[in-house]
Write a protein that holds these residues in place. Structure first.
Motif, PDB file in Angstrom:
ATOM      1  N   THR A  19       7.898   5.706   3.816  1.00 43.60           N
ATOM      2  CA  THR A  19       8.379   4.355   4.096  1.00 43.60           C
ATOM      3  C   THR A  19       9.872   4.414   4.372  1.00 43.60           C
ATOM      4  O   THR A  19      10.646   4.918   3.556  1.00 43.60           O
ATOM      5  CB  THR A  19       8.137   3.442   2.880  1.00 43.60           C
ATOM      6  OG1 THR A  19       6.760   3.501   2.546  1.00 43.60           O
ATOM      7  CG2 THR A  19       8.526   2.010   3.189  1.00 43.60           C
ATOM      8  N   SER A  33      13.285   2.989   4.291  1.00 48.41           N
ATOM      9  CA  SER A  33      14.010   1.856   3.698  1.00 48.41           C
ATOM     10  C   SER A  33      15.460   2.261   3.500  1.00 48.41           C
ATOM     11  O   SER A  33      15.766   3.412   3.238  1.00 48.41           O
ATOM     12  CB  SER A  33      13.379   1.416   2.383  1.00 48.41           C
ATOM     13  OG  SER A  33      13.333   2.488   1.491  1.00 48.41           O
ATOM     14  N   ALA A  42       2.594   0.152  -0.831  1.00 42.78           N
ATOM     15  CA  ALA A  42       3.460  -0.602   0.088  1.00 42.78           C
ATOM     16  C   ALA A  42       3.779  -1.948  -0.524  1.00 42.78           C
ATOM     17  O   ALA A  42       3.186  -2.345  -1.529  1.00 42.78           O
ATOM     18  CB  ALA A  42       2.763  -0.790   1.430  1.00 42.78           C
ATOM     19  N   SER A  43       4.729  -2.663   0.055  1.00 45.12           N
ATOM     20  CA  SER A  43       5.032  -4.003  -0.442  1.00 45.12           C
ATOM     21  C   SER A  43       4.694  -5.020   0.630  1.00 45.12           C
ATOM     22  O   SER A  43       4.433  -4.661   1.773  1.00 45.12           O
ATOM     23  CB  SER A  43       6.505  -4.110  -0.814  1.00 45.12           C
ATOM     24  OG  SER A  43       7.269  -4.352   0.342  1.00 45.12           O
ATOM     25  N   TRP A  70       8.229   3.801  -3.220  1.00 47.31           N
ATOM     26  CA  TRP A  70       7.169   3.680  -2.208  1.00 47.31           C
ATOM     27  C   TRP A  70       6.674   5.063  -1.854  1.00 47.31           C
ATOM     28  O   TRP A  70       7.364   5.850  -1.234  1.00 47.31           O
ATOM     29  CB  TRP A  70       7.692   2.926  -0.972  1.00 47.31           C
ATOM     30  CG  TRP A  70       8.371   1.660  -1.417  1.00 47.31           C
ATOM     31  CD1 TRP A  70       9.694   1.395  -1.385  1.00 47.31           C
ATOM     32  CD2 TRP A  70       7.748   0.543  -2.028  1.00 47.31           C
ATOM     33  NE1 TRP A  70       9.941   0.171  -1.952  1.00 47.31           N
ATOM     34  CE2 TRP A  70       8.764  -0.380  -2.349  1.00 47.31           C
ATOM     35  CE3 TRP A  70       6.432   0.215  -2.351  1.00 47.31           C
ATOM     36  CZ2 TRP A  70       8.512  -1.602  -2.970  1.00 47.31           C
ATOM     37  CZ3 TRP A  70       6.179  -1.003  -2.963  1.00 47.31           C
ATOM     38  CH2 TRP A  70       7.216  -1.890  -3.262  1.00 47.31           C
ATOM     39  N   SER A 129       6.615  -6.902   2.096  1.00 49.82           N
ATOM     40  CA  SER A 129       7.607  -7.009   3.166  1.00 49.82           C
ATOM     41  C   SER A 129       7.725  -5.700   3.955  1.00 49.82           C
ATOM     42  O   SER A 129       8.711  -5.448   4.608  1.00 49.82           O
ATOM     43  CB  SER A 129       8.961  -7.409   2.595  1.00 49.82           C
ATOM     44  OG  SER A 129       9.286  -6.596   1.498  1.00 49.82           O
ATOM     45  N   CYS A 130       6.663  -4.875   3.842  1.00 48.53           N
ATOM     46  CA  CYS A 130       6.603  -3.669   4.677  1.00 48.53           C
ATOM     47  C   CYS A 130       6.008  -4.023   6.033  1.00 48.53           C
ATOM     48  O   CYS A 130       5.243  -4.969   6.158  1.00 48.53           O
ATOM     49  CB  CYS A 130       5.697  -2.623   4.030  1.00 48.53           C
ATOM     50  SG  CYS A 130       6.457  -1.775   2.648  1.00 48.53           S
ATOM     51  N   VAL A 163       5.996   3.344   8.302  1.00 45.08           N
ATOM     52  CA  VAL A 163       6.147   2.021   7.687  1.00 45.08           C
ATOM     53  C   VAL A 163       7.637   1.789   7.427  1.00 45.08           C
ATOM     54  O   VAL A 163       8.344   2.729   7.064  1.00 45.08           O
ATOM     55  CB  VAL A 163       5.370   1.942   6.357  1.00 45.08           C
ATOM     56  CG1 VAL A 163       5.631   0.635   5.636  1.00 45.08           C
ATOM     57  CG2 VAL A 163       3.870   2.132   6.586  1.00 45.08           C
ATOM     58  N   ARG A 192      10.562  -0.977   5.510  1.00 44.96           N
ATOM     59  CA  ARG A 192      10.818  -2.160   4.707  1.00 44.96           C
ATOM     60  C   ARG A 192      12.314  -2.238   4.446  1.00 44.96           C
ATOM     61  O   ARG A 192      12.968  -1.201   4.546  1.00 44.96           O
ATOM     62  CB  ARG A 192      10.009  -2.147   3.404  1.00 44.96           C
ATOM     63  CG  ARG A 192      10.656  -1.408   2.224  1.00 44.96           C
ATOM     64  CD  ARG A 192       9.800  -1.442   1.027  1.00 44.96           C
ATOM     65  NE  ARG A 192       9.759  -2.767   0.450  1.00 44.96           N
ATOM     66  CZ  ARG A 192      10.632  -3.199  -0.444  1.00 44.96           C
ATOM     67  NH1 ARG A 192      11.645  -2.439  -0.810  1.00 44.96           N
ATOM     68  NH2 ARG A 192      10.518  -4.393  -0.967  1.00 44.96           N
ATOM     69  N   LYS A 193      12.867  -3.398   4.124  1.00 46.49           N
ATOM     70  CA  LYS A 193      12.199  -4.698   4.131  1.00 46.49           C
ATOM     71  C   LYS A 193      12.404  -5.370   5.480  1.00 46.49           C
ATOM     72  O   LYS A 193      13.439  -5.204   6.089  1.00 46.49           O
ATOM     73  CB  LYS A 193      12.810  -5.636   3.080  1.00 46.49           C
ATOM     74  CG  LYS A 193      12.577  -5.247   1.665  1.00 46.49           C
ATOM     75  CD  LYS A 193      13.444  -6.094   0.748  1.00 46.49           C
ATOM     76  CE  LYS A 193      12.725  -7.359   0.297  1.00 46.49           C
ATOM     77  NZ  LYS A 193      13.436  -8.012  -0.856  1.00 46.49           N
TER      78      LYS A 193
END
Lengths: 345, 565
Positions: B236, B238, B95-96, B184, B98-99, B264, B266-267
């Protein structure tokens, strides 16, 4: 690269000329600081990343409460305002606001390029590195999704796009019926009265030297300048800029120097994001104000040319028109093509 | 069994800390990689803010640059640390910072526990990806990329060009089939361990270190070697804009995100306080059975991308003022221009409105005023009939008129007496249907009772204007649908010609014309033309009108409206 020498020299001369002009404007603004007296200085409160608003006002105590509330709600954190010789309590009202700094001056509005010299000095001194919104008290800045996304979201997005400036189309809003038929009370939403606008009678021309556009039209062109459309007010503005002390507004906030900042459009036919300025000029107060302005002779260009315009306003006209649209929020402006949707990334 | 998170952070560390805490408190170990360029003070503060959590650790720091190997190296280090320190972890989720988790950790853990051998990683062969921006897909794996794309763009591009020209190619290591996908992923312990402990790892790493954007291909390719069950999608959510930049989520996306059931997203805009407050609050698990359902969000964002890339043809505004001839549509809808018809037929407007089912204006560009349909003084969008306003920018007047009346066909009359400023614009607009009866402007002159000297001068002027206009309409640049007849040709067989025009305006209507409009009286018109000739002017646009009355009677026959049975 492949340009002939003659053309190269020509381009260089233009750039030098523009540079000189910009420096002259900045020098004027720098000099004009002597005309300003600090009335209320709260600039110590300004944080490193704050979004600032700048304005030059004269007798605007009626409009200011809503003006400040609207832009505060968007996310403006400090207002830096020049008060040009008001006598209606404007200065005391501003002094009582926790997020306003006020300078006052009795000098000529016209001689300071309609306040732009003063505001440019404040921008130079306080705006460097900040996102700055330069407005008049009768303008309300909006952009797509402004009701749910704060100004900071917009400026973050602009930064991610490497765009230092954000344009807006000024929409003249007007009531239905004579201008003084409805009385505006301080703090009210002016656009509950000024509910109408012209949807599409706008003309766009290109000004090659400054590489900016020239948008005209709307209610004022339709009613007051039908015989002389060239004189109709300019409606494109660049109110939101990540300021640098080397920048200068050329002509109100219609165009900027360096001219690269005026690139508000995409040459390939792609819509570039922009906002709108709802113009609350035509409240009932306009009639007395026009009388005063006509006598003061501090308008743009040749004042005499605007006598007919002021006379027109003093006669309390009805600007409403069967083709007028009733304002219903930013989505409507996007659908009408007056404001492109933002591709929020 | 639980899930472990490897978090890649470089900005908005306070938000990353909140998210890490949420996962750690929920029972999921977290390994955090912080970009080496984050300054020491901020790093220490970040580390300290999570110091109370035993299952949060920090991995070796790399200097990360977009598109380079450093991102893979950082992910490898984080994953190795996760596998070594947390034997209870069954899946590792990359993950990052900004997740934002949209569902409780228990939900995700249960979802993964039910699929212990499944690897969730978008992994598509280069031939099948449709999303690479910039055109490099297969070449990512076969060219060399020694120069930074961010800092040395020109050199980057030129070196790519050079390799293409001289056919310089890298060899892909045996056994690897390049795959790409979202960076991701969520991999099972078994697959991830196989990748990281592969005896060939050095070969793989050396190869991918010089692949372009390896974080979109390293794990995506190697997973295919070891996984028994690849589920080619990212857990994720996105979204990307038309330039390939990730879209941000803001507070107003709250309901949309909640209903998506994704694990999850992002961003997230770092200042989206409501999103963080809502999704990081303790919530009851939805249950592992609820499948992520991003369809609604997909639709919303693809609409935005479409809007962005197609633009709005025919709209001219401050923000969209295309250069000439690069407009992607000069006007927003088809429209028709009729020249000479009102001179030749009585009540042509009314007839046309009846048969074409369109809004029929008079001479929009007439010298006195814009003659809107129904003799109105205004039109949609607050256009007024003022000739001054119109002539200030005739082209803007026309494009506004067409834009304002979207959904309704517009027709207008034109004549050499009108403002000619739009001639090139009309001729080069594919939306324009232009029908010209040349020379018909002479008919009103013929009927007027002006002195012949005045008539002759006016005739010469109008003929000059129409000749110039027809030159434009016959040039090689014409994009409009143009038809030009001489007056004499047209009155030979008006019914058929009018039918052609009407059919083009409303192709679906099968209705046949049952009447043509009444022709004006042309008795003596041949003599009138002869008189002009006698005065030294040469009428060139009307076609042949003999002086004797023979053909006149033929015209008179046509002048009665006739019925087709």
């Amino acid at each position: 690269m492949g340009m002939p020498l003659q053309q190269k020299v020509g381009a260089l001369r233009v750039r030098l000329r523009l540079r000189l002009k910009r420096q002259r404007l900045l020098w004027r603004s720098f000099r004009s600081r002597h005309r300003l007296c600090v009335a209320t200085d709260r600039t110590a409160q300004i944080g490193r990343d704050d979004i600032l608003a700048f304005a030059c006002v004269r007798n605007e105590v009626v409009r200011l409460p809503w003006f400040l509330a609207h832009h505060r709600a968007l996310g403006v954190q400090h207002f830096l305002i020049v008060d040009n010789d008001s006598d209606d309590g404007t200065r005391d009202y501003l002094a009582a606001q926790p997020d306003c700094s006020v300078w006052r001056t009795e000098a000529s509005y016209k001689a300071s390029r309609f306040g732009i010299d003063w505001v440019t000095w404040l921008l130079m001194h306080y705006g460097h590195g900040h996102w700055c919104l330069t407005l008049d008290a009768d303008e309300a800045f909006i952009y797509p999704e402004h009701d749910t996304r704060p100004l900071r979201a917009l400026t973050d997005w602009l930064e991610a796009q490497n765009r230092p400036a954000f344009g807006a189309l000024m929409l003249d809003m007007y009531p239905r019926g004579p201008l003084d038929a409805q009385t505006y009370a301080p703090g009210d939403d002016p656009f509950a009265i000024l509910r109408w606008f012209d949807a599409d009678n706008y003309t766009v021309l290109m000004k090659p030297l400054l590489r900016c556009l020239w948008v005209q039209g709307g209610a004022r062109a339709r009613v007051f300048f039908a015989d002389e459309p060239r004189r109709a007010p300019t409606l494109n503005k660049i109110p939101l800029v990540r300021w640098n002390r080397r920048y200068a507004y050329v002509n109100s906030t219609h165009s900027l120097m360096p001219r690269e900042l005026n690139q508000m459009h995409d040459a390939n036919g792609q819509p570039l994001a922009a906002g709108a300025l709802l113009h609350s000029k035509f409240l009932h107060t306009i009639i007395d104000k026009s009388r005063e302005e006509k006598a003061r002779r501090e308008h743009f260009g040749e004042p005499a040319a605007f006598d007919a315009y002021y006379d027109g306003l003093i006669s309390n006209p009805d600007l409403w028109h069967e083709g007028a649209r009733e304002y219903a929020g930013w989505r409507q402006l996007v659908a009408l093509g007056l404001m492109p949707a933002i591709d929020w990334g | 069994m639980t899930v472990g998170f490897v978090m890649m952070c470089h900005t908005a560390l306070d938000r990353a800390a909140q998210v890490a805490r949420f996962w750690a408190v929920g029972g999921a170990p977290v390994v955090i990689h912080v970009d080496w360029r984050v300054d020491a003070l901020a790093y220490t503060k970040f580390e300290r803010s999570l110091g109370d959590l035993a299952n949060v650790s920090f991995s070796r720091r790399f200097k990360c640059e977009w598109g380079t190997w450093s991102l893979v190296a950082a992910a490898q280090a984080g994953a190795e640390q996760m596998l070594a320190r947390h034997p209870e972890v069954g899946h590792v989720f990359l993950a990052s910072g900004s997740c934002l988790p949209l569902r409780p950790v228990q939900d995700l853990a249960a979802y993964l526990a039910a699929r212990p051998n499944t690897d969730f990683i978008e992994s598509v062969t280069t031939a099948d990806v449709g999303w690479t921006v910039g055109g490099l897909d297969e070449e990512r794996f076969t060219l060399h990329f020694p120069f930074s794309w961010k800092r040395r763009r020109r050199l980057f591009d030129r070196y790519v060009e050079f390799q293409r020209r001289f056919k310089i190619r890298r060899k892909i290591p045996a056994g690897l089939v390049p795959h790409m996908g979202s960076q991701w992923w969520c991999l099972s312990r078994r697959t991830l361990a196989s990748i990281l402990q592969d005896p060939e790892r050095k070969t793989h790493d050396d190869y991918f270190a010089k692949v372009w954007i390896p974080d979109e291909s390293y794990f995506q390719t190697l997973t295919r070697l070891y996984s028994t069950n690849v589920e080619s999608r990212s857990l994720t959510l996105s979204k990307f804009d038309y330039q390939g930049k990730p879209h941000l989520f803001y507070d107003d996306h709250l309901q949309l995100l909640r209903r998506s059931n994704c694990f999850v997203a992002r961003k997230i805009w770092p200042r989206a306080d409501r999103l963080y407050a809502n999704f990081l609050a303790q919530r009851t698990p939805v249950g592992a059975t609820a499948e992520p359902d991003p369809v609604k969000i997909d639709r919303l964002f693809s609409k935005a991308v479409e809007r962005r890339t197609t633009g709005r043809p025919g709209l001219y505004m401050q923000s969209r003022f295309p250069h000439r001839d690069r407009e992607n549509g000069k006007t927003s809808a088809p429209y028709s221009v009729f020249q000479g018809f009102t001179d030749l037929f009585e009540n042509f407007d009314g007839w046309l409105a009846k048969y074409a089912g369109a809004r029929v204006h008079g001479h929009l560009f007439a010298p006195e005023r814009a003659e809107f349909a129904g003799n109105e003084t205004h039109f949609a969008g607050c256009l007024t009939d003022s000739a001054h306003l119109r002539d200030y920018n005739p082209q803007a007047f026309l494009t506004s008129l067409i834009w304002n009346s979207r959904g309704e066909r517009q027709c207008f009359q034109f004549s050499p007496r009108d403002n000619q400023a739009c001639n090139w614009f009309l001729a080069t607009d594919p939306n324009a249907q232009i029908s010209v009866i040349s020379g018909a402007w002479a008919v009103p002159l013929f009927h007027a009772s002006d002195s012949f000297a005045v008539t002759r001068r006016e005739a010469a002027r109008l003929q000059k204007i129409e000749l110039d206009q027809i030159d434009i309409l016959r040039s090689m640049y014409v994009k409009a649908r143009v038809r030009i007849w001489t007056m004499a040709d047209f009155i030979e067989n008006p019914m058929e010609l009018l039918q052609t025009i009407i059919d083009e305006i409303s192709p679906r209507s099968t209705r046949r014309l049952t009447e043509v409009p009444r022709l004006v009286d042309l008795t003596g018109f041949g003599q009138f033309l002869q008189n002009l000739k006698n005065q030294g002017m040469q009428p060139r646009l009307m076609g042949d009108f003999p002086v004797d009355d023979g053909p006149q009677s033929a015209i008179a026959r046509h002048s009665r409206p006739y019925i087709v049975r």
